[in-house]
Write a protein that holds these residues in place. Structure first.
Motif, short mmCIF file in Angstrom:
data_model
loop_
_atom_site.label_atom_id
_atom_site.label_comp_id
_atom_site.label_asym_id
_atom_site.label_seq_id
_atom_site.Cartn_x
_atom_site.Cartn_y
_atom_site.Cartn_z
N LYS A 15 0.83 -1.21 0.00
CA LYS A 15 0.00 0.00 0.00
C LYS A 15 0.87 1.26 0.00
O LYS A 15 0.47 2.28 -0.56
N ILE A 16 2.02 1.19 0.62
CA ILE A 16 2.93 2.34 0.65
C ILE A 16 3.45 2.61 -0.75
O ILE A 16 3.43 3.74 -1.23
N VAL A 17 3.91 1.57 -1.44
CA VAL A 17 4.42 1.74 -2.80
C VAL A 17 3.33 2.28 -3.72
O VAL A 17 3.55 3.24 -4.46
N ILE A 18 2.15 1.70 -3.64
CA ILE A 18 1.04 2.14 -4.48
C ILE A 18 0.69 3.60 -4.17
O ILE A 18 0.47 4.40 -5.09
N GLY A 19 0.64 3.95 -2.90
CA GLY A 19 0.30 5.31 -2.51
C GLY A 19 1.32 6.33 -2.98
O GLY A 19 0.96 7.42 -3.45
N VAL A 20 2.60 5.99 -2.87
CA VAL A 20 3.66 6.88 -3.35
C VAL A 20 3.52 7.08 -4.86
O VAL A 20 3.60 8.21 -5.35
#
Length: 119
Positions: A15-20
């Protein structure tokens, strides 16, 4: 100015990668699956990241910093970012984008940056 490129360790929330990526599409940030870090040991992840010129982003605050220190004894590294699991998703995304936007990305080289919960 060269911007840092990132690679996620297997324990980092996707989710962090997608959000970034959603917030800043220009950031080059590979998931663990895309970057090939799934199933690798910490030293293997660090070696892969160094070979590909990528900063490791991990939530492993228990073993990764120690492995990074050992790796640094004989190797250069683009850097390591530890995102504590207690950090809100939005804060983690904000901090990684701030690091990416830093006017002196060389400050990441051979160093650990911590993304912590605000107290």
């Amino acid at each position: 100015m060269l911007k840092p490129k990132f690679i996620a360790d297997a324990d980092l929330s996707q989710k962090i990668v997608i959000g970034v990526r959603r917030r800043e599409p220009a950031i080059d940030f590979l998931t663990a699956q895309e970057g090939g870090t799934l199933g690798l040991s910490d030293p293997e992840v660090l070696a892969l990241a160094a070979a590909t010129g990528r900063v490791v982003v991990s939530s492993d605050q228990n073993t990764m910093p120690g492995h990074f220190g050992k790796f640094r004894e004989t190797n250069d590294s683009p850097g390591l970012i530890i995102v504590r699991q207690s950090v809100r998703l939005s804060r983690a995304i904000d901090e990684i984008i701030l690091i990416w936007n830093d006017p002196s990305p060389e400050s990441l080289r051979n160093d650990i940056s911590w993304v912590r919960r605000r107290t």
